[in-house]
Design a protein around this motif. Structure first.
Motif, PDB file in Angstrom:
ATOM      1  N   ASP A 101       0.830  -1.216   0.000  1.00  0.00           N
ATOM      2  CA  ASP A 101       0.000   0.000   0.000  1.00  0.00           C
ATOM      3  C   ASP A 101       0.855   1.253   0.000  1.00  0.00           C
ATOM      4  N   THR A 102       1.931   1.231  -0.800  1.00  0.00           N
ATOM      5  CA  THR A 102       2.846   2.373  -0.809  1.00  0.00           C
ATOM      6  C   THR A 102       2.309   3.558  -1.600  1.00  0.00           C
ATOM      7  N   ASN A 103       1.449   3.313  -2.582  1.00  0.00           N
ATOM      8  CA  ASN A 103       0.936   4.394  -3.423  1.00  0.00           C
ATOM      9  C   ASN A 103      -0.476   4.761  -2.968  1.00  0.00           C
ATOM     10  N   GLY A 116      -2.900   8.585   7.144  1.00  0.00           N
ATOM     11  CA  GLY A 116      -3.481   9.923   7.028  1.00  0.00           C
ATOM     12  C   GLY A 116      -2.542  10.897   6.339  1.00  0.00           C
ATOM     13  N   ASP A 117      -2.351  12.078   6.982  1.00  0.00           N
ATOM     14  CA  ASP A 117      -1.511  13.135   6.401  1.00  0.00           C
ATOM     15  C   ASP A 117      -0.101  13.150   6.979  1.00  0.00           C
ATOM     16  N   LYS A 118       0.302  12.078   7.640  1.00  0.00           N
ATOM     17  CA  LYS A 118       1.627  12.061   8.270  1.00  0.00           C
ATOM     18  C   LYS A 118       2.736  12.196   7.244  1.00  0.00           C
ATOM     19  N   TRP A 119       2.546  11.603   6.075  1.00  0.00           N
ATOM     20  CA  TRP A 119       3.601  11.602   5.068  1.00  0.00           C
ATOM     21  C   TRP A 119       3.147  12.326   3.801  1.00  0.00           C
ATOM     22  N   CYS A 120       4.099  13.017   3.190  1.00  0.00           N
ATOM     23  CA  CYS A 120       3.852  13.585   1.855  1.00  0.00           C
ATOM     24  C   CYS A 120       4.832  13.002   0.850  1.00  0.00           C
ATOM     25  N   ILE A 121       5.679  12.072   1.305  1.00  0.00           N
ATOM     26  CA  ILE A 121       6.565  11.321   0.407  1.00  0.00           C
ATOM     27  C   ILE A 121       6.295   9.837   0.647  1.00  0.00           C
ATOM     28  N   TYR A 122       6.328   9.075  -0.429  1.00  0.00           N
ATOM     29  CA  TYR A 122       6.002   7.656  -0.329  1.00  0.00           C
ATOM     30  C   TYR A 122       7.037   6.829  -1.084  1.00  0.00           C
ATOM     31  N   PRO A 123       7.420   5.670  -0.513  1.00  0.00           N
ATOM     32  CA  PRO A 123       8.427   4.821  -1.161  1.00  0.00           C
ATOM     33  C   PRO A 123       7.840   4.079  -2.353  1.00  0.00           C
ATOM     34  N   THR A 124       8.702   3.710  -3.299  1.00  0.00           N
ATOM     35  CA  THR A 124       8.283   2.970  -4.485  1.00  0.00           C
ATOM     36  C   THR A 124       8.393   1.465  -4.222  1.00  0.00           C
ATOM     37  N   TYR A 125       7.851   0.690  -5.177  1.00  0.00           N
ATOM     38  CA  TYR A 125       7.948  -0.766  -5.072  1.00  0.00           C
ATOM     39  C   TYR A 125       9.407  -1.211  -5.128  1.00  0.00           C
ATOM     40  N   ASP A 163      19.523   4.131 -11.871  1.00  0.00           N
ATOM     41  CA  ASP A 163      19.060   4.885 -10.710  1.00  0.00           C
ATOM     42  C   ASP A 163      17.542   4.816 -10.513  1.00  0.00           C
ATOM     43  N   PRO A 164      17.031   3.664 -10.094  1.00  0.00           N
ATOM     44  CA  PRO A 164      15.590   3.577  -9.820  1.00  0.00           C
ATOM     45  C   PRO A 164      15.179   4.533  -8.711  1.00  0.00           C
ATOM     46  N   VAL A 165      13.923   4.935  -8.752  1.00  0.00           N
ATOM     47  CA  VAL A 165      13.398   5.909  -7.784  1.00  0.00           C
ATOM     48  C   VAL A 165      13.102   5.210  -6.464  1.00  0.00           C
ATOM     49  N   ALA A 166      13.471   5.851  -5.366  1.00  0.00           N
ATOM     50  CA  ALA A 166      13.174   5.325  -4.034  1.00  0.00           C
ATOM     51  C   ALA A 166      11.972   6.028  -3.404  1.00  0.00           C
ATOM     52  N   TYR A 167      11.844   7.346  -3.610  1.00  0.00           N
ATOM     53  CA  TYR A 167      10.747   8.107  -2.992  1.00  0.00           C
ATOM     54  C   TYR A 167      10.204   9.132  -3.983  1.00  0.00           C
ATOM     55  N   LEU A 168       8.880   9.352  -3.910  1.00  0.00           N
ATOM     56  CA  LEU A 168       8.196  10.371  -4.701  1.00  0.00           C
ATOM     57  C   LEU A 168       7.352  11.249  -3.777  1.00  0.00           C
ATOM     58  N   VAL A 169       7.129  12.481  -4.203  1.00  0.00           N
ATOM     59  CA  VAL A 169       6.268  13.401  -3.453  1.00  0.00           C
ATOM     60  C   VAL A 169       4.824  13.199  -3.902  1.00  0.00           C
ATOM     61  N   PHE A 191      16.447  16.298   1.333  1.00  0.00           N
ATOM     62  CA  PHE A 191      15.496  15.203   1.554  1.00  0.00           C
ATOM     63  C   PHE A 191      14.651  15.473   2.799  1.00  0.00           C
ATOM     64  N   GLU A 192      15.252  16.062   3.815  1.00  0.00           N
ATOM     65  CA  GLU A 192      14.490  16.434   5.006  1.00  0.00           C
ATOM     66  C   GLU A 192      13.468  17.514   4.658  1.00  0.00           C
ATOM     67  N   ALA A 193      13.859  18.441   3.786  1.00  0.00           N
ATOM     68  CA  ALA A 193      12.919  19.482   3.354  1.00  0.00           C
ATOM     69  C   ALA A 193      11.781  18.881   2.536  1.00  0.00           C
ATOM     70  N   VAL A 194      12.106  17.875   1.739  1.00  0.00           N
ATOM     71  CA  VAL A 194      11.065  17.183   0.970  1.00  0.00           C
ATOM     72  C   VAL A 194      10.067  16.541   1.916  1.00  0.00           C
ATOM     73  N   ARG A 195      10.578  15.887   2.962  1.00  0.00           N
ATOM     74  CA  ARG A 195       9.685  15.218   3.920  1.00  0.00           C
ATOM     75  C   ARG A 195       8.781  16.221   4.632  1.00  0.00           C
ATOM     76  N   LYS A 196       9.261  17.431   4.828  1.00  0.00           N
ATOM     77  CA  LYS A 196       8.479  18.452   5.530  1.00  0.00           C
ATOM     78  C   LYS A 196       7.509  19.186   4.608  1.00  0.00           C
ATOM     79  N   GLY A 197       7.457  18.765   3.332  1.00  0.00           N
ATOM     80  CA  GLY A 197       6.465  19.335   2.421  1.00  0.00           C
ATOM     81  C   GLY A 197       6.858  20.632   1.774  1.00  0.00           C
ATOM     82  N   LYS A 198       8.152  20.874   1.614  1.00  0.00           N
ATOM     83  CA  LYS A 198       8.604  22.139   1.037  1.00  0.00           C
ATOM     84  C   LYS A 198       8.785  22.085  -0.476  1.00  0.00           C
ATOM     85  N   PHE A 199       8.442  20.934  -1.087  1.00  0.00           N
ATOM     86  CA  PHE A 199       8.535  20.796  -2.534  1.00  0.00           C
ATOM     87  C   PHE A 199       7.198  20.294  -3.072  1.00  0.00           C
ATOM     88  N   SER A 200       6.902  20.681  -4.299  1.00  0.00           N
ATOM     89  CA  SER A 200       5.653  20.270  -4.933  1.00  0.00           C
ATOM     90  C   SER A 200       5.807  18.874  -5.545  1.00  0.00           C
TER      91      SER A 200
END
Length: 730
Positions: free
Chosen positions: A279-281, A401-410, A386-392, A359-368
């Motif tokens: 349920d990563t996506n 809920g709203d705890k995360w704004c970045i999610y790991p890939t398969y 270079d496969p993707v590990a995390y997306l916003v 990456f910490e700024a990404v986790r805090k929601g500072k990027f679209s």
């Protein structure tokens, strides 16, 4: 000239000319064999005997860690390793002990160095094996599988020479049974294969828990041995598998194969199987699919050891992502579009410290969304870099809920969840083979226990959409009613159509598990279903297109109650009661005024019997008109009918749905429509009014199941399969 010299050099080791030429075509084993032989010549001289040459060839073609080549060659040259079993043991030892230095004493003990097996020991071991199986040997004589005797003797004398064991077995068997007689020369009759309950087709190829390193392509690190020891301490050597469905749809027939394989392999080895939702996506997940998937797994007859979610480990996965950046094995970059985009310009230019802060700024929601991505630094098997590990994604998660704004890939999550749950065998279909390199790389990069990913071919069906993506499109466009439309091959649809889970499981076991992708005809699945229903579905009489018949001079003033067996072939399974009155309804095709040659049912001068009544009727009068009424009378006692036909009287009205294939072509494109018979009628049912999914055989018509659309006063049936295979579908 150089090629000729190499050919002569290899044939001088005892290789056949053909084997030598094949070896020369492969650069790596060819170079390793030349290096091994050259080193051995330093000890043995220029001439190497055939037995030693064969061992050197086996070493060069099977050794993975070339650092150990010199050590193993010295063992062969010094005759410490002088048999094939000892060479296999030596190769296994160096695989499981990757760290320097090698403990020579432990190596020699584990690999049988210096162990001598005498002819007397072989004689005693073979004699013990023969005595154990003596009664069966005397009965089967030379049809007995002597390989069993050799195997038991070898199990006792691990380092014995195989040829000596075989010669001793042959001699003692001859002494016990005497020369072969004429009966011994007859071919042994073939025994039908028994279908296993558990799908365990490829178990012989799988590693044992804790022996991951024996798998081809497995990558060892200095930490592997200790990590596997810790893994065994936690699991106790238990086999663990995992079914990881993505909750973006309903399980289909392909998932049934995966379910049978994962749960079946675990059960066959006294292990356990997890149900882990990927349920990563958050964008593709719907809450309704989670219980629906669990229900279908349970319907197939399996109970997960534990139900887990990838989201259970979001905190740990994030911490590991930070650790990857610290080790300069991942970097923060921009999301790149396209199928095979060029490597990010930030791959080698962005300092590790900067990636950590970003990456910490990404986790805090500072990027679209689409503005930032975490990439892993590796090249995958399919050439993808270079496969993707995390997306916003600013989408609330159904569990966090709203705890995360970045999610790991398969690519990032799969292997790490397997490692967290200590899964030694990660079984998946071949479309994930390209992720195998990232699977091993990521676990080793983080120094966590690395499971083994085993790929097998997925199951497809012709004339079917065996894909959640395709099924979703059919549902979304209204081509089908929902995920349980009986024309689909989702498990909910198959259950609604009346397919018993035993039939689906038997089909999966029959198909088996292989590396190659399997595409089967639907009628083979229907055959498995038919076999189960033949034994489990009680019989009933129903008429789909009715012909009204009046019986004159009916023998009773009111209707009779007829006892009809639920299973005519086995009346011990009970009876049900149906009314028999002067007005009955026959199948319209069972009556013809002007029959064609070969027609054996009701016609002028041709009486028929009514099933289960002992009553024979003959045609008396035909009334033309909308009603199409036919009058019959009881035939003379001497009249013998050519056939007995089914009928209903005082029937329950119902709707019968006759489903055809959803697609007309093997490669699905155009969904067809449903055929509905609105005027069906049925006699008394063996199990009362019928509950949803109850299955029946309507005599002479097919197998049918009660649809959930049924309600008080109106039953709805779906045809599951016909009684016989439709030749047009083969």
């Amino acid at each position: 000239m150089a090629a000729l010299d190499s050919l002569l050099f290899f044939t001088g080791l005892g290789l056949s000319e053909q084997k030598a030429r094949e070896t020369l075509k492969n650069q790596t084993p060819s170079a390793q064999l030349r290096e091994a032989a050259t080193q051995a010549q330093q000890t043995l001289g220029s001439t190497i005997d055939k037995a030693t040459g064969t061992l050197l060839y086996g070493l060069a073609s099977r050794v993975r860690d070339t650092r150990r080549l010199s050590f193993l060659v010295s063992c062969i040259a010094s005759k410490k390793t002088h048999t094939e079993p000892r060479l296999s043991a030596a190769l296994d030892y160096v695989r499981s002990h990757p760290l320097d230095p090698i403990d020579t004493a432990d190596f020699e003990q584990e690999c049988g160095v210096g162990v001598t097996v005498t002819p007397e020991q072989i004689e005693e071991a073979v004699e013990a094996a023969i005595n154990k199986h003596r009664p069966q040997l005397l009965v089967e004589r030379y049809r007995f599988n002597v390989g069993l005797l050799m195997g038991e003797a070898r199990a006792v004398l691990k380092w014995a020479d195989g040829k000596m064991i075989k010669n001793e077995v042959d001699m003692q068997v001859l002494h016990l049974l005497g020369p072969k007689m004429e009966a011994d020369l007859e071919k042994k009759p073939k025994v039908a294969k028994v279908q296993l309950e558990e799908t365990d087709r490829t178990a012989k190829d799988f590693h044992k828990p804790g022996e991951n390193y024996k798998t081809p392509g497995y990558v060892m690190t200095p930490h592997t041995t200790n990590l596997l020891k810790q893994h065994l301490e936690i699991t106790g050597g238990q086999v663990r598998t995992q079914l990881p469905p993505e909750p973006n749809g309903i399980l289909h027939i392909g998932h049934a194969k995966a379910t049978n394989f994962n749960f079946g392999y675990a059960k066959a080895n006294n292990g356990i199987c997890f149900l882990c939702f990927d349920d990563t996506n958050p964008e593709k997940k719907e809450a309704k699919f989670f219980p629906a998937i669990y229900d279908m797994v349970a319907w197939l007859g399996y109970t997960p050891y534990r139900v887990t979610y990838a989201s259970d480990y979001f905190d740990q996965l994030y911490a590991w992502a930070v650790e990857l950046i610290r080790r300069d094995l991942a970097y923060r970059g921009e999301e790149l579009k396209g199928r095979n985009p060029l490597p990010s310009p930030w791959r080698d230019r962005r300092p590790m410290e900067e990636s950590l802060l970003l990456f910490e700024a990404v986790r805090k929601g500072k990027f679209s969304e689409g503005e930032a991505t975490l990439w892993m630094k590796l090249v995958m098997e399919d050439g993808k870099m270079d496969p993707v590990a995390y997306l916003v994604k600013y989408t609330p998660h159904h569990r966090t809920g709203d705890k995360w704004c970045i999610y790991p890939t398969y690519d990032y999550t799969h292997c790490l969840c397997d490692s967290i749950e200590h899964i030694p065998h990660s079984l998946c279909t071949r479309e994930f083979q390209a992720q195998c390199s990232s699977y091993f790389w990521l676990c080793n990069a983080l120094d966590v226990c690395c499971p083994v990913q085993w790929e097998y071919g997925r199951l497809n069906l012709h004339y079917a959409a065996v894909s959640q993506r395709k099924a979703l499109r059919l549902v979304a466009t209204g081509a089908v009613r929902d995920w349980d439309d009986p024309r689909l091959f989702t498990l909910k649809a198959l259950r609604r159509r009346g397919f018993p889970p035993e039939g689906i499981n038997n089909f999966c076991a029959w198909v088996g598990v292989a590396v190659a992708q399997t595409t089967m005809e639907p009628h083979l699945l229907e055959a498995c279903v038919r076999d189960v229903l033949n034994d489990t579905a009680p019989r009933a009489m129903a008429v789909l297109e009715s012909q009204w018949v009046i019986i004159t001079k009916f023998p009773a003033a009111k209707s009779l109650d007829i006892q009809v067996p639920n299973f005519p072939a086995d009346e011990t399974k009970g009876f049900h009661q149906v009314p028999f009155a002067p007005i009955v309804f026959l199948e319209r095709t069972d009556f013809k005024e002007e029959p064609e040659p070969g027609f054996k049912r009701l016609a002028w001068g041709q009486p028929v019997g009514l099933r289960h009544t002992g009553y024979v009727i003959e045609l008396q009068r035909v009334v033309k008109g909308p009603s199409g009424c036919v009058t019959c009378r009881r035939a003379d006692a001497g009249e013998k009918p050519k056939t007995f036909i089914h009928w209903v009287s005082q029937p329950l009205m119902c709707q019968v749905r006759l489903y055809e294939r959803l697609f007309q072509h093997k490669n699905p494109e155009d969904p067809t429509s449903i055929t509905t018979r609105g005027g069906g009628s049925i006699s008394g049912l063996p199990c009362g009014p019928g509950k949803p999914f109850n299955e029946f055989q309507f005599e002479r018509l097919g197998y049918f199941s009660v649809d959930p659309d049924s309600h008080q006063g109106k039953l709805v049936f779906n045809r599951t399969v016909t009684l016989k295979e439709d030749p047009g579908k083969v």
